[in-house]
Design an enzyme around this catalytic site. Structure first.
Site, short mmCIF file in Angstrom:
data_model
loop_
_atom_site.label_atom_id
_atom_site.label_comp_id
_atom_site.label_asym_id
_atom_site.label_seq_id
_atom_site.Cartn_x
_atom_site.Cartn_y
_atom_site.Cartn_z
CB CYS A 50 -0.94 0.00 1.20
SG CYS A 50 -0.11 -0.12 2.80
CG ASN A 51 2.59 2.82 3.00
OD1 ASN A 51 1.71 3.63 2.76
ND2 ASN A 51 2.70 2.23 4.18
CD GLN A 116 3.95 -5.85 3.21
OE1 GLN A 116 4.79 -4.96 3.34
NE2 GLN A 116 2.66 -5.61 3.36
N GLY A 187 -14.04 -3.23 15.65
CA GLY A 187 -13.66 -2.28 14.61
C GLY A 187 -12.20 -2.40 14.23
CG MET A 189 -7.73 0.72 18.16
SD MET A 189 -6.13 1.25 17.52
CE MET A 189 -6.50 2.97 17.18
#
Length: 429
Positions: A50-51, A116, A187, A189
């Site tokens: 994603c980055n 990754q 959720g 977090m």
């Protein structure tokens, strides 16, 4: 061939552009398989998260990689060129090591990137785009990442809420493998908290969420590695005593865990200690529970203070890690140069051995013809010495002709060091 690292990351490109040039595993697998059959360049690994999206490759030019990355994503080369960075050889090696070590991550020192990068290498290997040379570079990068992890404090301090909660539980309880953890809300977090807890190896995770569907979804994500139980939100109070650790983040406007409930749960637990973490704003847990013996209550501000301190420690440790990475990168490049020189040296030694055999055969012929042995040996030594020193003599003559006098001085100095004979060195003065 030059080793390149070319790509974009969170420092150089917006999330919109990163999305446009990101690869999923299936599409990347197909592209690599096609590329493995190309002559222009077929030695590459693509890391896409994603980055960042980065191409690590042995290629003839930067332009080849830029055109490939742009073309496979239908992005204009001119548009992409203003956002990419490109490193070559030792700088590219250093960059790969920094990425694998988490030194180039948005969250300094985060450990996920190493996995990754390993997955990216594995995918490229399966599709046939990894040479032995490229594989050695990645293996050394993984070695560097391991050294950074084990010998510096870059990754040893919690710098995310989820990880901080898990580390806190590890500090409070001596046997995390026996812990029962209650997640109040499922959720984003608390999902991160739950995953860190599962990675830590706790005994069981209870999930209590207003919506059963989301609770079940999180339970499914965790069930492959840990025992999970979903409990109705209406039954929260009667299950509090089961939990050693409670992490709450409901987003409710009212407290969902009150003083009386915690006091009752503590009694049912025979006053075994409890860790309560309130990640909600407004708070989910009555702050007065902190006065109860055996109860440890931490709020968002408490955790943020810890995270800020830890991040400062990571940044300090990163300085040491950067020095280590640069040294390891130079070592790898030196090793590669030596490997390359090994072939040249071997060929030179073979040529010397061939000359020796020729001269020896000639000397034996003269001896068999009855010539004086001393004269034959003298001629043998003279001819062999002249032939072996001839290449060095040519190098020195050519060095003198060069416009750069430092080349001749370098060559002279190193020959002196090799000869290490005062009688020989005097001829260079």
């Amino acid at each position: 061939m030059t080793f390149f690292a070319l790509g974009v990351n969170h420092h150089t490109a917006t999330v919109e552009l990163r999305e446009r040039i990101a690869f999923n595993a299936d599409r990347l697998s197909e592209l690599l398989l096609v590329q493995s059959k190309q002559d222009q360049f077929n030695d590459l690994v693509v890391v896409s998260t994603c980055n960042r999206t980065e191409v690590y490759a042995n290629a003839h030019s930067r332009e080849v990689l830029l055109e490939w990355l742009a073309g496979t994503n239908n992005v204009a080369v001119s548009e992409l060129a203003t956002h990419v960075y490109c490193h070559e050889d030792i700088q590219a090696v250093s960059h790969l090591m920094r990425v694998a070590s988490g030194l180039d991550s948005l969250m300094l020192g985060e450990p996920q990137i190493l996995g990754q990068v390993k997955s990216a290498l594995s995918l490229a290997k399966n599709q046939g785009t990894v040479s032995s040379s490229l594989n050695r570079i990645f293996d050394y990068a993984f070695y560097a990442a391991k050294r950074v992890r084990s010998e510096t404090a870059v990754g040893s301090h919690a710098v995310s809420m989820g990880y901080a909660v898990a580390q806190l539980a590890h500090q409070v309880f001596s046997h995390p493998e026996k812990l029962v953890v209650l997640m109040v809300a499922a959720g984003e977090m608390n999902s991160l908290v739950a995953k860190h807890m599962a990675d830590m190896g706790v005994a069981k995770i209870l999930i209590c969420n207003r919506g059963a569907e989301r609770a079940q979804q999180l339970a499914t994500e965790l069930a492959h590695s840990i025992d999970v139980e979903v409990i109705p939100f209406a039954d929260l109070e009667q299950h509090l005593h089961r939990a050693d650790v409670i992490s709450s983040c409901t987003g409710s406007l009212h407290q969902v865990i009150d003083f009386k409930s915690v006091k009752s749960a503590l009694k049912r637990r025979r006053y075994q200690q409890m860790l309560l973490v309130d990640l909600a704003v407004p708070r989910d847990i009555d702050p007065k529970v902190d006065i109860l013996d055996g109860v440890y209550l931490y709020g968002v501000d408490d955790l943020q203070t810890v995270i800020d301190e830890n991040l400062a420690q990571r940044r300090q440790a990163a300085v040491e890690a950067e020095v280590m990475v640069n040294q390891l990168a130079m070592q790898l490049v030196s090793h590669q140069k030596l490997r390359h020189a090994g072939g040249v040296i071997s060929a030179y030694r073979d040529a010397g051995h061939h000359i020796q055999q020729q001269e020896l055969a000639l000397a034996l012929q003269h001896l068999e013809a009855g010539e004086d042995a001393a004269e034959v040996m003298k001629n043998f030594a003279h001819r062999l010495t002249n032939k072996l020193l001839h290449p060095a003599s040519i190098l020195l003559r050519e060095a003198v002709k060069e416009d750069e006098p430092e080349y001749f001085e370098w060559l002279k100095t190193h020959l002196q060091q090799i000869l290490r004979d005062d009688r020989a060195n005097k001829y260079f003065d």
